[in-house]
Write a protein that holds these residues in place. Structure first.
Motif, PDB file in Angstrom:
ATOM      1  N   ASP A 173      77.443  57.210   9.621  1.00  0.00           N
ATOM      2  CA  ASP A 173      76.369  57.312   8.938  1.00  0.00           C
ATOM      3  C   ASP A 173      74.699  57.356   8.885  1.00  0.00           C
ATOM      4  OD1 ASP A 173      79.207  60.230   8.951  1.00  0.00           O
ATOM      5  OD2 ASP A 173      79.006  59.255   6.842  1.00  0.00           O
ATOM      6  N   THR A 174      74.363  58.084   9.545  1.00  0.00           N
ATOM      7  CA  THR A 174      72.833  57.574   8.436  1.00  0.00           C
ATOM      8  C   THR A 174      72.138  58.296   7.580  1.00  0.00           C
ATOM      9  OG1 THR A 174      71.476  59.364  10.081  1.00  0.00           O
ATOM     10  CG2 THR A 174      71.960  56.537  11.215  1.00  0.00           C
ATOM     11  N   THR A 175      72.825  59.766   7.144  1.00  0.00           N
ATOM     12  CA  THR A 175      72.936  59.460   5.927  1.00  0.00           C
ATOM     13  C   THR A 175      74.431  60.479   5.460  1.00  0.00           C
ATOM     14  OG1 THR A 175      72.763  62.171   7.019  1.00  0.00           O
ATOM     15  CG2 THR A 175      70.761  61.387   6.793  1.00  0.00           C
ATOM     16  N   ALA A 176      74.340  60.899   3.925  1.00  0.00           N
ATOM     17  CA  ALA A 176      75.091  60.914   3.635  1.00  0.00           C
ATOM     18  C   ALA A 176      74.755  62.246   1.712  1.00  0.00           C
ATOM     19  CB  ALA A 176      75.673  59.793   2.632  1.00  0.00           C
ATOM     20  N   THR A 177      75.688  62.913   1.643  1.00  0.00           N
ATOM     21  CA  THR A 177      75.067  63.595  -0.001  1.00  0.00           C
ATOM     22  C   THR A 177      76.207  63.262  -0.669  1.00  0.00           C
ATOM     23  OG1 THR A 177      74.850  65.295   2.433  1.00  0.00           O
ATOM     24  CG2 THR A 177      74.827  66.032  -0.354  1.00  0.00           C
ATOM     25  N   ALA A 178      75.684  63.290  -2.654  1.00  0.00           N
ATOM     26  CA  ALA A 178      76.276  63.714  -3.373  1.00  0.00           C
ATOM     27  C   ALA A 178      76.083  65.121  -4.044  1.00  0.00           C
ATOM     28  CB  ALA A 178      76.236  62.254  -4.176  1.00  0.00           C
ATOM     29  N   VAL A 179      77.384  65.433  -4.641  1.00  0.00           N
ATOM     30  CA  VAL A 179      77.039  66.559  -5.133  1.00  0.00           C
ATOM     31  C   VAL A 179      77.469  66.584  -6.562  1.00  0.00           C
ATOM     32  CG1 VAL A 179      76.634  69.084  -5.289  1.00  0.00           C
ATOM     33  CG2 VAL A 179      76.619  67.865  -3.224  1.00  0.00           C
ATOM     34  N   ILE A 180      76.630  66.434  -7.372  1.00  0.00           N
ATOM     35  CA  ILE A 180      77.380  66.687  -8.819  1.00  0.00           C
ATOM     36  C   ILE A 180      77.368  68.288  -9.306  1.00  0.00           C
ATOM     37  CG2 ILE A 180      76.896  66.078 -11.251  1.00  0.00           C
ATOM     38  CD1 ILE A 180      75.866  63.851 -10.353  1.00  0.00           C
ATOM     39  N   MET A 181      78.938  68.709  -9.990  1.00  0.00           N
ATOM     40  CA  MET A 181      78.954  70.401 -10.443  1.00  0.00           C
ATOM     41  C   MET A 181      78.954  70.277 -11.828  1.00  0.00           C
ATOM     42  SD  MET A 181      81.725  71.154  -7.547  1.00  0.00           S
ATOM     43  CE  MET A 181      81.502  73.340  -8.140  1.00  0.00           C
TER      44      MET A 181
END
Length: 731
Positions: A500-508
């Motif tokens: 990857d060159t980007t990634a995402t983290a989501v906090i609910m």
């Protein structure tokens, strides 16, 4: 039109082309100039998925370092120019001259770094200090910046300086989580074995046989608790004195309320032993220096850690790497969901299950997703909901491979889910099942994996999207917010440097706590010490070890702690008034110290001789030796000697040593049956009523084990093992 890097950057590179005929690609890739264009093109258009057709797969295999041969047999010049290699790892547009080459490492150690030709940005920044000086070193870098390599550079420096044969040098690597230690052990055994260093992993509850092995190990891999209990048992500090390099991973754990104090004490003990050695041997300059290298996630006050690790002669080097230097750019998103007053945590947690499909659809870009849930049961529920809610597009091959994996699973629930492209993973599962799931996820066949937060700590399963489903987890029968360490660990799993060159983290989380997590993700929480909460046990241990022999040494020991450094800067956090100057704060710490010493002597754990030197008593020695909490010792002082076996078991079940045993809802049925059941064998001393507390569970399992009653439940068997390991110390 889509450049997809699968496996490792060098091992095999796959071009999937939607619009170009294979034959055309063959001619197009003939010159190395054009190869560059393809990679650049690929990166620019990576996020817009082209329709994929099966017949246009084009696989490149690495033959040797110079050439790549495609399946159609055309030789292509490999990317020899380093800046293109950089493009591939996603660090585009950076000046190449800042990166250092692995060829700088002396030849006999180069095999340690054989996986890449150049150090990354953070490693290159740290290289001079790590490899060409012996200064203590603290680096604060985002997860995924290749911190392990920095430790390896420090080890290389030690080996470069130490004369052969390397007899009396020991390196200690300390990480807060057993799983991290195991990972490091497997990795370093392979890397350092060939150059003649032995590694030994020291976690769990092994007793004296370790001592023998440690004598022969060069690199000791351990947790703060284990190293603390090991060093407490040694009659003298002879082994500790051989330690030349002390590596601390995840040093920000020092703020953790329950475990931070141990980390702090262990490091302070190493410092105190070092300085008392220097005093003893003042005349001969034979004390080999002890070097500390610590790594931390993004925190605002790294400088304090550096100050704590500085020695009298030299301040420690403190290096901060910004978030934007992370090899994979991380997008962090906090979503707040409404939670009504009368809604319990369980209910709120269940409502989030139905939001997951949408989040995956929005953020995953059809790449692997890891979802963290609070409990083992929650993991399974969420996975079932998603499998019903969402359909994942899987290629025929993926389906076949997943079916193959599913067939070898023992867990039938998991088998059904896996064919939908969803799976779960937690510590209560069969190890073989866990390995299969990890494998399917790592190779990219499994689109979504649900797991418990405890596994964030150890197993390295990077994903493109990480979702933290609810920020509360269930600890010791109550819900509490995750600690910052937990959150950072989970988020650190986002981004696969090789793909990857980007990634995402989501906090609910709930609307009400949303702001708190936004703050936390900006790395704005200052790290404080928690040693003042556990001072008494640790003071006793130092007295038993003769690290602390009288009041003046006790104060010197306090001065070597992180608590001291923070108390001077933020006295109110430690219950001192804010107007105090340095002298005033030192006086307060002295008071705190004396109060704890008085507590110890009032329970006859230490005594004073005529010259005001501390002498440990037998009880104090046992308390330190077996790592017992003061509250447990106080409880034992109430024993009259007339207790029945039943009362003794009950007393032991109430000990603080078992706090990490949790009572889970789904176990109550089995435990109640063990306690009272007219048709089955039950425990010898049944308890009143239903089993509803951790203490009752511990009591029940102790009796079942001593009464040889078989328990057909993997999780309870695991817990029984843990209870008996800790119970051996207590009894």
């Amino acid at each position: 039109s889509l450049f997809k890097n699968s496996g490792n950057m060098h091992k095999n590179t796959e071009f999937k082309a939607g619009s170009v005929d294979v034959k055309e690609i063959g001619t197009f890739l003939n010159t190395s100039e054009n190869v560059k264009e393809v990679t650049k093109e690929g990166f620019l258009r990576n996020n817009r998925r082209a329709p994929m057709t099966k017949d246009s797969d084009f696989t490149l295999h690495r033959v040797n370092n110079e050439e790549i041969v495609s399946e159609t047999g055309i030789k292509i010049q490999s990317f020899s120019n380093a800046s293109e290699i950089l493009d591939m790892t996603g660090t585009t547009g950076r000046k190449f001259d800042m990166l250092r080459a692995v060829t700088e490492i002396p030849t006999q150690f180069r095999s340690i770094f054989k996986e890449f030709p150049y150090f990354n940005y953070a490693q290159s920044k740290a290289l001079d200090d790590l490899l060409y000086t012996d200064r203590n070193f603290v680096i604060c870098a985002p997860t995924g910046s290749g911190k392990t390599v920095m430790f390896e550079l420090a080890i290389t420096r030690l080996l470069m300086e130490a004369p052969l044969p390397w007899l009396n040098i020991k390196v200690v690597y300390m990480a807060p989580i057993k799983a991290l230690c195991s990972q490091r052990f497997d990795d370093w055994k392979e890397k350092f074995g060939p150059i003649g260093l032995t590694c030994k992993e020291l976690t769990g509850d092994t007793m004296m046989d370790d001592l023998f092995e440690i004598h022969h190990a060069d690199i000791i891999i351990t947790t703060p608790e284990k190293w603390d209990s090991m060093t407490r048992k040694w009659r003298d500090n002879s082994i500790v004195q051989l330690v030349r390099l002390f590596l601390i991973d995840e040093v920000h754990v020092i703020k953790d309320e329950s475990r931070g104090a141990t980390l702090e004490v262990v490091v302070s003990r190493m410092k105190t032993i070092q300085s008392s050695l220097c005093r003893l041997l003042e005349k001969h300059d034979t004390v080999p220096p002890l070097r500390f290298v610590a790594v931390s996630a993004t925190i605002p006050n790294t400088q304090d850690i550096a100050e704590w690790l500085s020695d009298s002669k030299m301040p420690a080097v403190c290096l901060k790497i910004d978030e934007d230097q992370r090899p994979v750019k991380l997008r962090k998103i906090v979503l707040g969901f409404p939670c009504s007053e009368n809604q319990t945590e369980f209910k709120f947690d269940l409502t989030l299950n139905y939001k997951i499909a949408n989040i995956i659809q929005t953020y995953s870009e059809q790449k692997p997703t890891l979802v963290f849930c609070a409990t083992r049961k929650g993991v399974q529920q969420a996975a079932s909901v998603l499998a019903k809610d969402a359909k994942f597009l899987l290629s025929m091959e993926q389906k076949q491979r997943l079916q193959g994996s599913a067939n070898s699973l023992k867990d039938s629930k998991l088998r059904d889910l896996l064919t939908y492209g969803v799976a779960y993973h937690h510590a209560g599962m069969e190890i073989s099942d866990r390995k299969i799931i990890e494998g399917a996820f790592t190779v990219g066949d499994l689109p979504v994996l649900f797991t418990t937060s405890t596994l964030a700590m150890g197993v390295n399963l990077p994903a493109h999207l990480v979702v933290i489903k609810s920020t509360m987890h269930y600890v010791g029968g109550v819900f509490q917010e995750y600690s910052e360490t937990d959150i950072l660990q989970m988020i650190g799993r986002a981004g696969r440097p090789q793909f990857d060159t980007t990634a995402t983290a989501v906090i609910m989380t709930r609307c009400s706590t949303k702001e708190r997590y936004v703050q936390m993700l900006n790395g704005a929480d200052i790290i404080e010490s928690s040693l003042h909460r556990h001072l008494v046990e640790h003071l006793n241990a130092e007295i038993v070890l003769h690290t602390v022999t009288d009041v003046s040494v006790a104060l010197e020991w306090i001065r070597s702690t992180f608590l001291y450094i923070r108390a001077l800067k933020n006295p109110t956090h430690y219950g001192f008034s804010s107007g105090l100057d340095k002298v005033g704060i030192e006086a307060k710490l002295q008071e705190l110290c004396l109060k704890n010493l008085n507590d110890l002597s009032s329970f006859d754990l230490i005594r004073m001789d005529e010259a005001n030197n501390f002498k440990p008593t037998e009880t104090g020695r046992l308390m330190a030796w077996y790592y017992i909490a003061l509250d447990t010792v106080k409880q034992f002082f109430t024993i009259k000697g007339t207790e029945t076996l039943n009362e003794l078991i009950e007393m032991i079940s109430n000990c603080a040593e078992f706090v990490d045993v949790k009572l889970r809802t789904n176990e109550k049925k089995i435990l109640n049956t063990l306690n009272k059941d007219k048709d089955k064998i039950t425990i010898r001393f049944p308890m009143e009523g239903k089993i509803k507390t951790r203490e009752m569970k511990v009591n029940c399992l102790i009796q079942a084990q001593l009464g040889c009653i078989p328990i057909q439940d993997f999780t309870l068997t695991q817990d029984t093992g843990r209870i008996f390991r800790n119970g051996l110390r207590v009894t």
